[in-house]
Design a protein around this motif. Structure first.
Motif, PDB file in Angstrom:
ATOM      1  N   GLU A   6     -46.603 -64.048  16.971  1.00 46.48           N
ATOM      2  CA  GLU A   6     -48.020 -64.756  16.992  1.00 46.48           C
ATOM      3  C   GLU A   6     -48.751 -64.244  15.848  1.00 46.48           C
ATOM      4  O   GLU A   6     -48.791 -62.999  15.322  1.00 46.48           O
ATOM      5  N   LYS A   8     -52.981 -64.791  14.733  1.00 44.22           N
ATOM      6  CA  LYS A   8     -54.315 -65.528  15.026  1.00 44.22           C
ATOM      7  C   LYS A   8     -55.033 -65.866  13.803  1.00 44.22           C
ATOM      8  O   LYS A   8     -54.908 -65.201  12.642  1.00 44.22           O
ATOM      9  N   TYR A  36     -56.191 -59.102  33.460  1.00 44.28           N
ATOM     10  CA  TYR A  36     -55.319 -57.964  32.951  1.00 44.28           C
ATOM     11  C   TYR A  36     -55.433 -56.907  33.845  1.00 44.28           C
ATOM     12  O   TYR A  36     -56.691 -56.483  34.391  1.00 44.28           O
ATOM     13  N   TRP A  50     -48.962 -54.950  28.319  1.00 49.76           N
ATOM     14  CA  TRP A  50     -50.221 -55.898  28.597  1.00 49.76           C
ATOM     15  C   TRP A  50     -49.656 -56.453  29.897  1.00 49.76           C
ATOM     16  O   TRP A  50     -48.984 -57.378  30.079  1.00 49.76           O
ATOM     17  N   ARG A  52     -50.414 -59.012  32.940  1.00 53.78           N
ATOM     18  CA  ARG A  52     -51.249 -60.272  33.100  1.00 53.78           C
ATOM     19  C   ARG A  52     -50.993 -61.021  34.339  1.00 53.78           C
ATOM     20  O   ARG A  52     -49.634 -61.248  34.528  1.00 53.78           O
ATOM     21  N   ARG A  54     -52.008 -65.000  35.346  1.00 53.24           N
ATOM     22  CA  ARG A  54     -52.521 -66.123  34.844  1.00 53.24           C
ATOM     23  C   ARG A  54     -52.214 -67.093  35.732  1.00 53.24           C
ATOM     24  O   ARG A  54     -51.009 -67.676  36.046  1.00 53.24           O
ATOM     25  N   THR A  79     -48.075 -60.346  15.285  1.00 53.71           N
ATOM     26  CA  THR A  79     -47.890 -59.546  16.243  1.00 53.71           C
ATOM     27  C   THR A  79     -46.367 -60.143  17.083  1.00 53.71           C
ATOM     28  O   THR A  79     -46.224 -61.173  16.845  1.00 53.71           O
ATOM     29  N   TYR A  81     -44.314 -59.335  20.378  1.00 55.22           N
ATOM     30  CA  TYR A  81     -44.111 -58.665  21.854  1.00 55.22           C
ATOM     31  C   TYR A  81     -42.989 -59.458  22.606  1.00 55.22           C
ATOM     32  O   TYR A  81     -42.852 -60.867  22.772  1.00 55.22           O
ATOM     33  N   ARG A 151     -57.773 -74.294  26.504  1.00 53.00           N
ATOM     34  CA  ARG A 151     -56.859 -74.324  25.424  1.00 53.00           C
ATOM     35  C   ARG A 151     -56.101 -75.552  25.112  1.00 53.00           C
ATOM     36  O   ARG A 151     -56.125 -76.484  25.762  1.00 53.00           O
ATOM     37  N   GLU A 178     -54.418 -69.693  17.452  1.00 57.88           N
ATOM     38  CA  GLU A 178     -52.936 -68.789  17.474  1.00 57.88           C
ATOM     39  C   GLU A 178     -51.648 -69.565  16.935  1.00 57.88           C
ATOM     40  O   GLU A 178     -51.536 -70.728  17.379  1.00 57.88           O
ATOM     41  N   LYS A 212     -59.010 -62.330  21.565  1.00 57.14           N
ATOM     42  CA  LYS A 212     -59.880 -62.614  22.683  1.00 57.14           C
ATOM     43  C   LYS A 212     -60.019 -61.065  23.398  1.00 57.14           C
ATOM     44  O   LYS A 212     -61.163 -60.652  23.612  1.00 57.14           O
ATOM     45  N   MET A 213     -58.849 -60.419  23.570  1.00 52.67           N
ATOM     46  CA  MET A 213     -58.985 -59.415  24.209  1.00 52.67           C
ATOM     47  C   MET A 213     -59.595 -58.119  23.405  1.00 52.67           C
ATOM     48  O   MET A 213     -60.570 -57.516  24.200  1.00 52.67           O
ATOM     49  N   ILE A 233     -53.675 -49.102  18.947  1.00 53.00           N
ATOM     50  CA  ILE A 233     -53.419 -50.308  19.473  1.00 53.00           C
ATOM     51  C   ILE A 233     -54.014 -51.659  19.269  1.00 53.00           C
ATOM     52  O   ILE A 233     -53.440 -52.694  19.040  1.00 53.00           O
TER      53      ILE A 233
END
Ligand code: TPP
Length: 234
Positions: A6, A8, A36, A50, A52, A54, A79, A81, A151, A178, A212-213, A233
Protein backbone atom coordinates in the motif's frame (compact mmCIF):
# COMPACT_ATOMS: atom_id res chain seq x y z
CA UNK A 1 -2.10 -15.70 3.19
CA UNK A 2 -1.94 -12.40 1.32
CA UNK A 3 0.39 -9.43 1.62
CA UNK A 4 -1.17 -5.98 1.36
CA UNK A 5 1.13 -3.55 -0.44
CA UNK A 6 0.00 0.00 0.00
CA UNK A 7 0.99 3.58 -0.66
CA UNK A 8 -0.78 6.53 0.92
CA UNK A 9 -1.24 9.85 -0.85
CA UNK A 10 -2.67 13.33 -0.26
CA UNK A 11 -6.36 13.31 -1.10
CA UNK A 12 -7.02 16.75 -2.61
CA UNK A 13 -10.19 18.27 -4.14
CA UNK A 14 -9.20 17.25 -7.69
CA UNK A 15 -8.58 13.59 -6.95
CA UNK A 16 -11.97 12.33 -8.19
CA UNK A 17 -11.46 14.05 -11.56
CA UNK A 18 -7.94 12.66 -11.80
CA UNK A 19 -9.25 9.15 -11.09
CA UNK A 20 -11.93 9.55 -13.77
CA UNK A 21 -9.32 10.88 -16.24
CA UNK A 22 -7.09 7.83 -15.87
CA UNK A 23 -10.04 5.45 -16.27
CA UNK A 24 -10.55 4.32 -12.67
CA UNK A 25 -14.03 2.92 -11.95
CA UNK A 26 -15.86 3.71 -8.72
CA UNK A 27 -16.80 0.38 -7.11
CA UNK A 28 -18.64 1.70 -4.08
CA UNK A 29 -18.83 3.78 -0.99
CA UNK A 30 -19.15 2.54 2.58
CA UNK A 31 -18.74 3.53 6.17
CA UNK A 32 -17.07 1.43 8.85
CA UNK A 33 -15.95 1.68 12.45
CA UNK A 34 -12.50 0.46 13.44
CA UNK A 35 -11.26 -0.48 16.89
CA UNK A 36 -7.58 -1.22 17.44
CA UNK A 37 -6.28 -3.24 20.40
CA UNK A 38 -2.98 -3.57 22.20
CA UNK A 39 -1.61 -4.26 25.69
CA UNK A 40 -1.35 -1.22 27.99
CA UNK A 41 2.43 -1.22 27.37
CA UNK A 42 2.00 -1.46 23.57
CA UNK A 43 3.56 -4.91 23.05
CA UNK A 44 1.91 -5.49 19.65
CA UNK A 45 2.27 -2.10 17.97
CA UNK A 46 5.88 -1.66 19.14
CA UNK A 47 6.56 -4.81 17.10
CA UNK A 48 4.48 -3.36 14.22
CA UNK A 49 1.52 -5.76 14.68
CA UNK A 50 -1.91 -4.11 14.30
CA UNK A 51 -4.95 -5.89 15.75
CA UNK A 52 -8.21 -4.51 14.46
CA UNK A 53 -11.93 -5.19 14.67
CA UNK A 54 -13.81 -3.62 11.75
CA UNK A 55 -17.59 -4.04 11.98
CA UNK A 56 -17.19 -7.39 13.77
CA UNK A 57 -14.45 -8.73 11.46
CA UNK A 58 -11.02 -9.26 12.98
CA UNK A 59 -7.74 -8.66 11.23
CA UNK A 60 -4.12 -8.79 12.31
CA UNK A 61 -1.64 -6.93 10.13
CA UNK A 62 1.85 -8.35 10.56
CA UNK A 63 5.07 -6.79 9.22
CA UNK A 64 5.92 -8.56 5.96
CA UNK A 65 9.40 -7.12 5.52
CA UNK A 66 12.34 -7.58 7.87
CA UNK A 67 13.86 -4.54 9.54
CA UNK A 68 16.46 -3.74 6.86
CA UNK A 69 16.55 -0.15 5.61
CA UNK A 70 15.43 -0.13 2.00
CA UNK A 71 17.52 2.10 -0.22
CA UNK A 72 15.07 2.67 -3.01
CA UNK A 73 12.22 5.13 -3.00
CA UNK A 74 9.51 2.68 -4.11
CA UNK A 75 10.23 0.54 -1.08
CA UNK A 76 10.21 3.37 1.46
CA UNK A 77 6.87 4.86 0.42
CA UNK A 78 5.03 1.54 0.17
CA UNK A 79 4.13 -0.46 3.25
CA UNK A 80 3.79 -4.24 3.22
CA UNK A 81 1.77 -6.19 5.75
CA UNK A 82 0.76 -9.83 5.91
CA UNK A 83 -2.94 -10.02 6.75
CA UNK A 84 -4.45 -12.67 9.01
CA UNK A 85 -8.26 -12.71 9.09
CA UNK A 86 -9.12 -16.01 10.78
CA UNK A 87 -9.93 -15.37 14.45
CA UNK A 88 -8.35 -18.60 15.81
CA UNK A 89 -5.14 -17.84 13.86
CA UNK A 90 -5.16 -14.26 15.11
CA UNK A 91 -5.61 -15.46 18.68
CA UNK A 92 -2.73 -17.91 18.50
CA UNK A 93 -0.42 -15.40 16.78
CA UNK A 94 -1.22 -12.63 19.27
CA UNK A 95 -0.76 -14.92 22.27
CA UNK A 96 2.56 -16.13 20.83
CA UNK A 97 3.81 -12.54 20.52
CA UNK A 98 2.68 -11.67 24.05
CA UNK A 99 4.06 -14.92 25.48
CA UNK A 100 7.45 -14.30 23.86
CA UNK A 101 7.50 -10.74 25.12
CA UNK A 102 6.50 -11.85 28.62
CA UNK A 103 9.21 -14.51 28.64
CA UNK A 104 11.81 -11.84 27.76
CA UNK A 105 10.86 -9.70 30.77
CA UNK A 106 10.36 -10.85 34.34
CA UNK A 107 7.17 -8.99 35.18
CA UNK A 108 4.70 -11.81 34.48
CA UNK A 109 3.39 -14.33 36.97
CA UNK A 110 2.32 -17.92 36.39
CA UNK A 111 -1.44 -17.22 36.29
CA UNK A 112 -0.89 -14.59 33.57
CA UNK A 113 1.11 -17.14 31.56
CA UNK A 114 -1.62 -19.76 32.01
CA UNK A 115 -4.24 -17.36 30.62
CA UNK A 116 -2.07 -16.57 27.61
CA UNK A 117 -1.50 -20.27 26.94
CA UNK A 118 -5.25 -20.97 27.16
CA UNK A 119 -6.01 -18.41 24.47
CA UNK A 120 -3.20 -19.77 22.30
CA UNK A 121 -4.64 -23.27 22.52
CA UNK A 122 -8.10 -21.88 21.89
CA UNK A 123 -9.44 -23.77 24.91
CA UNK A 124 -12.05 -21.24 25.94
CA UNK A 125 -12.76 -19.58 22.64
CA UNK A 126 -13.77 -22.34 20.22
CA UNK A 127 -17.50 -21.90 20.64
CA UNK A 128 -17.43 -18.14 21.15
CA UNK A 129 -18.97 -15.68 18.76
CA UNK A 130 -16.91 -13.07 16.91
CA UNK A 131 -17.93 -10.30 19.28
CA UNK A 132 -16.81 -12.19 22.36
CA UNK A 133 -14.26 -10.20 24.32
CA UNK A 134 -13.04 -12.76 26.87
CA UNK A 135 -9.91 -13.55 24.91
CA UNK A 136 -9.05 -9.82 24.84
CA UNK A 137 -9.37 -9.68 28.63
CA UNK A 138 -7.33 -12.87 29.03
CA UNK A 139 -4.51 -11.35 26.99
CA UNK A 140 -4.92 -7.97 28.74
CA UNK A 141 -5.66 -6.21 25.45
CA UNK A 142 -7.43 -2.84 25.46
CA UNK A 143 -8.82 -0.61 22.74
CA UNK A 144 -6.41 2.26 22.07
CA UNK A 145 -8.02 3.77 18.96
CA UNK A 146 -11.56 3.94 17.67
CA UNK A 147 -12.83 5.90 14.69
CA UNK A 148 -15.23 5.79 11.76
CA UNK A 149 -14.21 6.07 8.12
CA UNK A 150 -16.23 6.97 5.04
CA UNK A 151 -14.55 5.21 2.11
CA UNK A 152 -14.93 5.60 -1.67
CA UNK A 153 -13.27 2.74 -3.54
CA UNK A 154 -12.04 2.69 -7.14
CA UNK A 155 -10.47 0.06 -9.30
CA UNK A 156 -7.99 0.71 -12.07
CA UNK A 157 -7.01 -1.90 -14.65
CA UNK A 158 -3.27 -1.85 -15.35
CA UNK A 159 -1.37 -4.14 -17.75
CA UNK A 160 -0.22 -6.39 -14.95
CA UNK A 161 -3.59 -6.49 -13.14
CA UNK A 162 -5.95 -4.32 -11.11
CA UNK A 163 -4.98 -1.68 -8.59
CA UNK A 164 -7.40 -0.48 -5.93
CA UNK A 165 -7.63 3.12 -4.82
CA UNK A 166 -9.46 4.07 -1.61
CA UNK A 167 -10.34 7.62 -0.62
CA UNK A 168 -10.81 7.70 3.15
CA UNK A 169 -12.39 10.37 5.29
CA UNK A 170 -12.01 9.68 9.01
CA UNK A 171 -14.48 11.11 11.52
CA UNK A 172 -11.73 12.95 13.41
CA UNK A 173 -11.24 15.21 10.40
CA UNK A 174 -8.54 13.62 8.30
CA UNK A 175 -8.59 12.53 4.64
CA UNK A 176 -6.09 10.23 2.97
CA UNK A 177 -5.88 8.25 -0.26
CA UNK A 178 -4.47 4.72 -0.53
CA UNK A 179 -3.26 2.80 -3.57
CA UNK A 180 -3.32 -0.89 -2.81
CA UNK A 181 -2.45 -4.24 -4.35
CA UNK A 182 -2.94 -7.62 -2.67
CA UNK A 183 -0.16 -10.07 -3.44
CA UNK A 184 -0.85 -13.77 -2.80
CA UNK A 185 1.80 -15.81 -1.01
CA UNK A 186 4.76 -16.24 -3.35
CA UNK A 187 3.38 -13.61 -5.78
CA UNK A 188 5.48 -11.02 -7.62
CA UNK A 189 6.18 -8.28 -5.07
CA UNK A 190 8.26 -6.11 -7.42
CA UNK A 191 5.50 -6.08 -10.04
CA UNK A 192 3.03 -4.94 -7.35
CA UNK A 193 5.38 -2.17 -6.19
CA UNK A 194 5.77 -1.02 -9.80
CA UNK A 195 2.00 -0.99 -10.41
CA UNK A 196 1.52 1.14 -7.30
CA UNK A 197 4.30 3.58 -8.22
CA UNK A 198 2.95 3.82 -11.78
CA UNK A 199 -0.51 4.66 -10.45
CA UNK A 200 0.88 7.33 -8.07
CA UNK A 201 2.71 8.92 -11.03
CA UNK A 202 -0.46 8.84 -13.19
CA UNK A 203 -2.40 10.54 -10.39
CA UNK A 204 0.40 13.07 -9.72
CA UNK A 205 0.23 11.95 -6.10
CA UNK A 206 3.81 11.16 -5.25
CA UNK A 207 4.10 13.11 -2.03
CA UNK A 208 4.44 10.98 1.09
CA UNK A 209 1.64 11.46 3.61
CA UNK A 210 0.61 10.26 7.07
CA UNK A 211 -1.92 7.48 7.58
CA UNK A 212 -5.11 7.76 9.66
CA UNK A 213 -3.56 5.99 12.63
CA UNK A 214 -0.50 8.24 12.59
CA UNK A 215 -2.68 11.35 12.86
CA UNK A 216 -5.07 9.75 15.38
CA UNK A 217 -2.29 8.73 17.78
CA UNK A 218 -0.45 12.02 17.46
CA UNK A 219 -3.68 13.85 18.43
CA UNK A 220 -5.26 11.57 20.98
CA UNK A 221 -2.53 9.20 22.27
CA UNK A 222 0.66 11.28 22.36
CA UNK A 223 2.47 8.92 24.74
CA UNK A 224 1.79 5.90 22.51
CA UNK A 225 2.70 7.96 19.43
CA UNK A 226 6.04 9.04 20.93
CA UNK A 227 6.93 5.40 21.76
CA UNK A 228 6.14 4.28 18.19
CA UNK A 229 8.18 7.14 16.75
CA UNK A 230 11.22 6.31 18.83
CA UNK A 231 10.87 2.63 17.84
CA UNK A 232 10.72 3.77 14.16
CA UNK A 233 7.33 2.08 13.68
CA UNK A 234 5.61 5.26 12.45
N1 TPP B 1 1.08 3.13 7.10
C1 TPP B 1 2.25 3.77 7.03
C2 TPP B 1 2.46 4.80 5.95
N2 TPP B 1 3.26 3.51 7.89
C3 TPP B 1 3.05 2.59 8.87
N3 TPP B 1 4.05 2.34 9.71
C4 TPP B 1 1.84 1.93 8.98
C5 TPP B 1 0.88 2.21 8.06
C6 TPP B 1 1.62 0.92 10.07
N4 TPP B 1 0.26 0.94 10.47
C7 TPP B 1 -0.21 1.93 11.23
S1 TPP B 1 -1.84 1.71 11.56
C8 TPP B 1 -1.90 0.30 10.70
C9 TPP B 1 -0.69 0.00 10.17
C10 TPP B 1 -0.45 -1.20 9.36
C11 TPP B 1 -3.15 -0.46 10.56
C12 TPP B 1 -4.04 0.26 9.61
O1 TPP B 1 -3.50 0.15 8.37
P1 TPP B 1 -4.09 0.93 7.15
O2 TPP B 1 -3.66 0.20 5.94
O3 TPP B 1 -3.77 2.37 7.25
O4 TPP B 1 -5.65 0.78 7.43
P2 TPP B 1 -6.84 0.76 6.44
O5 TPP B 1 -6.39 1.34 5.14
O6 TPP B 1 -7.21 -0.68 6.32
O7 TPP B 1 -7.88 1.57 7.11
Amino acid sequence: MTVEVERKFVCDAEIMWKLQDIGAKCIGQRQFRDQYFDSPDFILTLKDFWLRCREGLWELKCPAVSGTTPDNDTETVCTRYREITSLPLIQSEVSRIIREHTAEGSESNSSQREQIDKVAENEDTEICSADDTKWLNDLNLVCFAEFKTERCSYTLEREAGAVRVDLDQADFGYCVGEIEVLVPEGGDMNAALQRITGTAILLHCEKKVKGKMDVYLQRYRPEHYAKLLSAHIL
